[in-house]
Design an enzyme around this catalytic site. Structure first.
Site, PDB file in Angstrom:
ATOM      1  CE  LYS A  64      -4.634  -1.612   1.591  1.00 20.93           C
ATOM      2  NZ  LYS A  64      -5.633  -1.253   2.473  1.00 20.93           N
ATOM      3  CB  CYS A  78     -14.421  -2.162   8.451  1.00 23.37           C
ATOM      4  SG  CYS A  78     -13.065  -2.074   7.124  1.00 23.37           S
TER       5      CYS A  78
END
Ligand SMILES: [Zn+2]
Lengths: 75, 271
Positions: free
Chosen positions: B85, B187
């Site tokens: 990332k 999440c």
């Protein structure tokens, strides 16, 4: 009292205002900044914008195809 | 430092603002912001801070881009799936604005590693997605006296608060410790509306810019909550608590520690 000069002929709106603003930042309060700007849009817009910013236009001189403004930094 | 011709044009809309000017822009270019978590919140924050000309942006994330991230983590593109990332985000930031120096930390936020990193920055954006990391950032920033923006999202609701350590309410003044591990679904299981982190992450970036420029009023001593379903923003007053375990006069947390398991460090977690 110092007078700084900036030639902004050929610099379009609103970039000329950005450059005037940068020049004013380098001018001490009370000193004069002399700018040269084109006829047309610049002379219509710049003095208004500078006035709105609280700066004082001391003198406007019409030259051949351009204008010379004397601006006193007020704040 | 003086702005180049290209910088004057690039940042002209900033410079023309009375509260920014050339001096403010130079200040931004000399500033360092660390973004912890390059996901839903970190993506928009990183892109806009880069565009604004924050001169040094640190990116901390130990994860790689997953296909399920792309619905909201807008700094990562389809071709980045599988890429680290921080590497993916660095490439985008450099494409947006070559003025920005990007420092990458391909690690997870842990007590033993993050303190030396945070110390190097002027402001931190907590863009993490798990409670242990949020408490850790709060604690490190408190010990190092680095201001930061807390942000959090779940499903349709988000919240944020700015913390000036030692002066304004800290995250632990509101929430003394993490909720029980099974009380909150990660999440990946709870879901999140893709646009939600965009809203919250950009409010966090706004706070960073305001702090760096010293303009306006910061979101300190109040928690701003936002519900995407009702379009309601609420500012919930908060204040420093005398019994805060971190910043109160009788603090019990005096050294850095990791809060429980770092949930999103589990193998296969797609949070
Ligand atoms: Zn506290």
């Amino acid at each position: 009292m110092l007078t700084t000069k900036v030639d902004l002929r050929g610099v379009p709106c609103p970039l000329n205002l950005v450059k005037v603003k940068l020049a004013i930042e380098k001018t001490a309060v009370g000193d004069i900044l002399e700018i040269e700007i084109d006829d047309g849009e610049p002379i219509q817009n710049l003095p208004v914008s500078l006035g709105r910013q609280g700066q004082e236009i001391v003198e406007t001189i019409k030259c051949q195809g351009y204008f010379r403004l004397k601006v006193r930094r007020r704040l | 430092m003086s702005l180049t011709e290209e910088q004057i044009q690039r940042y002209s809309r900033n410079i023309i603002l009375e509260q920014v000017g050339g001096a403010g822009q130079e200040k931004l270019l000399a500033s360092k912001v660390l973004i912890v978590g390059v996901g839903g919140l970190g993506s928009p924050a990183a892109l806009y801070l880069a565009a604004a000309g924050v001169g040094t942006i640190g990116l901390l994330d130990g994860d790689q881009v997953d296909l399920t991230n792309l619905q909201r983590q807008i700094i990562h593109h389809t071709a980045d799936v599988g890429k680290r990332k921080v590497v993916s985000a660095k490439e985008k930031i450099e494409a947006v604005n070559p003025d920005v120096a990007v420092r990458t930390y391909d690690v997870w936020a842990r007590a033993d590693s993050i303190r030396d990193i945070i110390r190097e920055y002027d402001f931190v954006i907590d863009a993490t997605d798990n409670f242990p990391a949020k408490f850790l950032i709060n604690d490190v920033c408190h010990f190092e006296r680095i201001p930061f923006s807390h942000g959090g999202i779940l499903q349709f609701e988000g919240q944020l608060m700015t913390i000036i350590p030692g002066r304004t309410a800290c995250y632990r003044c509101l929430f003394p410790g993490p909720p029980p591990a099974n009380a909150v679904a990660p999440c990946g299981q709870a879901g999140v509306l893709g646009v939600l982190p965009g809203v919250i992450g950009l409010l966090q970036a706004t706070e960073a810019i305001k702090y760096l420029l010293g303009m306006g009023g910061l979101l300190t001593d109040s928690l701003l909550t936002y519900c995407a379903l009702t379009m309601e923003f609420r500012k919930v007053p908060a204040q420093r608590r005398a019994d805060c375990p971190l910043c109160g006069p009788n603090a019990t947390i005096t050294t850095l520690r990791d809060e429980g398991k770092v949930v999103c460090n589990r193998k296969g977690c797609k949070c």
